[in-house]
Scaffold this active site. Sequence first.
Site, mmCIF file in Angstrom:
data_model
loop_
_atom_site.group_PDB
_atom_site.id
_atom_site.type_symbol
_atom_site.label_atom_id
_atom_site.label_comp_id
_atom_site.label_asym_id
_atom_site.label_seq_id
_atom_site.Cartn_x
_atom_site.Cartn_y
_atom_site.Cartn_z
ATOM 1 N N LEU A 1 0.512 -1.211 -0.051
ATOM 2 C CA LEU A 1 0.089 -0.023 0.290
ATOM 3 C C LEU A 1 0.809 1.173 -0.007
ATOM 4 O O LEU A 1 1.754 0.993 0.944
ATOM 5 C CB LEU A 1 -0.989 -0.020 1.218
ATOM 6 C CG LEU A 1 -1.828 -1.206 1.336
ATOM 7 C CD1 LEU A 1 -3.116 -0.818 2.275
ATOM 8 C CD2 LEU A 1 -2.971 -1.264 0.045
ATOM 9 N N GLY B 1 1.248 -5.407 1.552
ATOM 10 C CA GLY B 1 0.112 -5.771 0.316
ATOM 11 C C GLY B 1 0.316 -6.287 -1.008
ATOM 12 O O GLY B 1 -0.392 -6.354 -1.343
ATOM 13 N N ASN C 1 4.710 -7.693 6.854
ATOM 14 C CA ASN C 1 5.406 -7.085 7.966
ATOM 15 C C ASN C 1 5.238 -5.937 8.576
ATOM 16 O O ASN C 1 6.070 -5.039 9.223
ATOM 17 C CB ASN C 1 6.474 -6.919 7.420
ATOM 18 C CG ASN C 1 7.133 -5.998 6.344
ATOM 19 O OD1 ASN C 1 5.794 -6.055 5.476
ATOM 20 N ND2 ASN C 1 7.785 -5.614 5.925
ATOM 21 N N GLU C 2 3.299 -6.306 8.319
ATOM 22 C CA GLU C 2 3.094 -4.751 9.392
ATOM 23 C C GLU C 2 3.081 -4.975 10.652
ATOM 24 O O GLU C 2 3.771 -3.519 11.280
ATOM 25 C CB GLU C 2 1.530 -5.327 9.503
ATOM 26 C CG GLU C 2 1.006 -4.581 7.910
ATOM 27 C CD GLU C 2 0.528 -6.570 7.075
ATOM 28 O OE1 GLU C 2 0.614 -6.203 6.274
ATOM 29 O OE2 GLU C 2 1.654 -7.477 7.854
#
Length: 307
Positions: free
Chosen positions: A113, A158, A182-183
Amino acid sequence: MFWTQSTLGAAHPSGNLSLHGIKSLQYKSTRILSQLPCKSSYQRRPFSNKNMTVELDSNTGVAVIQMKKPPVNSLSLEFLTEFAINMEKLEMDRECRGVVLTSSIPKIFSAGLDINEMYGKTPEHSGEFWRAVQEMWLKLYGSNMVTIAAINGSSPAGGCLMALACDYRIMADNPKYAIGLNETKLGIVAPFWFKDSIINVIGRRATEHSLQLGLMYSASDALKVGLVDQLVPQDKIMTHALSVMSEWLAIPDHARQITKSMMRKPTLDRLLTNRESDIQNFVNFISKDSIQKSLQLYLEMLKQRKS
């Protein structure tokens, strides 16, 4: 919530899904009789948009979508809208039975994103953007078509979600490439439908480990954990993807589509049922001062890297 590099990374607007439509199953199943090539000429129907090219081979019924948004195929609102429109066109095309999703940019599939869509924006814009992210996933995860991700570069956040939404994932065998959600490394929480997507692929325990630590898997480790289905040499990835596609298309459409719907409908329905609350949760989260500050620092870091 989720993203990476200046970036992270869908049902019809009415909420109707491609997978659940009986009429769609009926008209797609009529093509079973024409699964064997019946045209003497080799026909391709290419069309190009700003952020991707789409080429449909009328003989095989396979379309190739190549993402081409420099520098890293970040998923902006414009990109996501274009992608959803292209998927809708292919879904409604009676000649199209399968889609291969790949990248034309070296070393990157999609970095996810676009953070610029989330930093310093109004709540209205943030809501519109998140709806477009949902739409991308619903279009891919709920497609009647066979969908294969030809992952020819790194695919964080994303970008990983796009690959997870496909039926099959083939990754280039390159130790420099990595893939994963990997947020948490950015202080962000992956939404429930991101979590559902990866659980359905690698299982609950591996997902718990992966999401909490924000793991990025090398190509070989992604294969070991089941995040991708096959590794192939970089220069063979498209040839192999088309070969695998032919195996999937050998199955009668109606039987495969109904089976796919049976497997995926509960996951799709969960987002559809909670779509508006998911958007509001995202808007509330992304609007927090602490999150905006984190995004600002991350964007500044990216600018320093470029310079």
